[in-house]
Design a protein around this motif. Sequence first.
Motif, PDB file in Angstrom:
ATOM      1  N   GLY A 203      55.248  -4.071  28.933  1.00 22.85           N
ATOM      2  CA  GLY A 203      56.219  -3.003  28.756  1.00 22.85           C
ATOM      3  C   GLY A 203      56.552  -2.725  27.306  1.00 22.85           C
ATOM      4  O   GLY A 203      57.094  -1.672  26.987  1.00 22.85           O
ATOM      5  N   SER A 204      56.239  -3.668  26.400  1.00 22.83           N
ATOM      6  CA  SER A 204      56.502  -3.503  24.971  1.00 22.83           C
ATOM      7  C   SER A 204      55.391  -4.157  24.164  1.00 22.83           C
ATOM      8  O   SER A 204      54.983  -5.285  24.468  1.00 22.83           O
ATOM      9  N   THR A 205      54.903  -3.439  23.170  1.00 22.65           N
ATOM     10  CA  THR A 205      53.974  -3.985  22.189  1.00 22.65           C
ATOM     11  C   THR A 205      54.349  -3.414  20.822  1.00 22.65           C
ATOM     12  O   THR A 205      55.122  -2.463  20.713  1.00 22.65           O
ATOM     13  N   PHE A 206      53.769  -3.988  19.770  1.00 17.94           N
ATOM     14  CA  PHE A 206      54.145  -3.601  18.419  1.00 17.94           C
ATOM     15  C   PHE A 206      52.903  -3.452  17.554  1.00 17.94           C
ATOM     16  O   PHE A 206      51.868  -4.096  17.793  1.00 17.94           O
ATOM     17  N   LYS A 207      53.016  -2.590  16.568  1.00 17.85           N
ATOM     18  CA  LYS A 207      52.026  -2.449  15.514  1.00 17.85           C
ATOM     19  C   LYS A 207      52.704  -2.757  14.184  1.00 17.85           C
ATOM     20  O   LYS A 207      53.822  -2.282  13.924  1.00 17.85           O
ATOM     21  N   LYS A 208      52.039  -3.513  13.335  1.00 20.46           N
ATOM     22  CA  LYS A 208      52.538  -3.803  11.990  1.00 20.46           C
ATOM     23  C   LYS A 208      51.685  -3.018  11.004  1.00 20.46           C
ATOM     24  O   LYS A 208      50.493  -3.281  10.860  1.00 20.46           O
ATOM     25  N   VAL A 209      52.301  -2.063  10.328  1.00 20.07           N
ATOM     26  CA  VAL A 209      51.601  -1.153   9.427  1.00 20.07           C
ATOM     27  C   VAL A 209      52.094  -1.405   8.007  1.00 20.07           C
ATOM     28  O   VAL A 209      53.298  -1.340   7.734  1.00 20.07           O
ATOM     29  N   TYR A 210      51.164  -1.696   7.093  1.00 19.58           N
ATOM     30  CA  TYR A 210      51.528  -1.969   5.707  1.00 19.58           C
ATOM     31  C   TYR A 210      50.306  -1.766   4.818  1.00 19.58           C
ATOM     32  O   TYR A 210      49.186  -1.573   5.316  1.00 19.58           O
TER      33      TYR A 210
END
Length: 440
Positions: A203-210
């Motif tokens: 139901g939830s995931t994340f992307k780390k953008v840098y």
Amino acid sequence: MAEIDKSLPNVKQTINVPSPEEVQVDIQEQQLEQDSPIDIQPNEDGSVDINFDPSVGSQEQGEDHFANLAELLPEEVLSPIGHDLYENYVEYKASRKDWETSYTKGLDLLGFKYEENTEPFKGASGATHPVLAEAVTQFQSLAYKELLPSQGPVRTQIIGTPTPDKEAQSMRVKEFMNYQIMGKMEEYESEFDQMLFYLPLTGSTFKKVYYDEIMQRAVSKFVPADDLVVPYTATSLDDAETIIHVVKMSENELRKQQVGGFYRDIELTPGNENETELEKKERELSGMSKGRDQRLFTLLECHVDLDIEGFEDMDSQGEPTGIKLPYIVTVEEGSREVLSIRRNYEVGDASRSKIQYFVHFKFLPGLGFYGFGLIHMIGGLSRSATAALRSLLDAGTLSNLPAGFKMRGIKMRDEAQPIQPGEFRDVDAPGGNLRDAFMP
């Protein structure tokens, strides 16, 4: 007033130039009128340096804005920071224990691993109904086709009246960004595809953008929900007072970062990997078995607001305001040692706004921080369908291979061997009806 005579052919000019003292008096008068702080520094050559906002960057003079402040702070300041952040991590992790348990149990409904059941009898069906796995696969395939088309994921829109110049610029931006994402960012497609599998489950995931200084390009990495911990009071990434990213790192990789100056060069002892129930379940479903203990470091990358001694927020009079500023603090879990402290706001930003590195993807917005996935929505249906499927298979097995009781006096040839289909065996019955000697 100082007078400067400049001689030219047949011309003599006199220019009145105010002295630095007069410039300072004029600026101070303007400062009183505008009620804004201005810093004036006279130089030896008669010029002056004027800083119209000395509060911005007052703590950053003479050093890199994103330098590792842990190298400058004493141990009596670093040690409480490391222990407090670790205690917060343990508390936040415990607050979502029920979420991890429901997710761990829900992974069994995928049916990736066949179960050898011995209940209610040996050889009972261990099949799992594919309703959950089918729904996850359909979402992944449809979302991948829509979000990562063959021409690239970036689309542009012209705001206002379209002109040939705007259309040409729009096309250049679209082509450049698609080239960066699909050509230069090698990890983007594979990590995005993996994220689309996790998203409908958790139901939830994340992307780390840098921006990665070593690779000299933008990076977009997938972060599972179990590797990102927030306080139980958070409702979104923007209002979360703390965001903790759990990073596993090998001893050699950590040493590279220390030698490169990214982390403090202190002695650390790697510990054995403490595998959680969720990590153990994911490893079992993937068909992997754990070998010898891998000596890894677990780093807690904490995006947090702190009021650090020596780097306080100052008002116009140079007095500490007590306002906490955004930092990125990296703590080694085993030793609680602080490896780095870096400012998490842009250079010259008077508002000290936090730089957000994470993007939250939700399958279905839930009641709190985490979204609802298919495990929460159709998990009960999947369990019921699995139970019904196994009952049907077990009933067919029992009807084809019945079991029962026979009278003790009945003797059969080779009674230890099962009867094959279409085979009739001789039975020595003491008399009476043979049908009465057996009960299924």
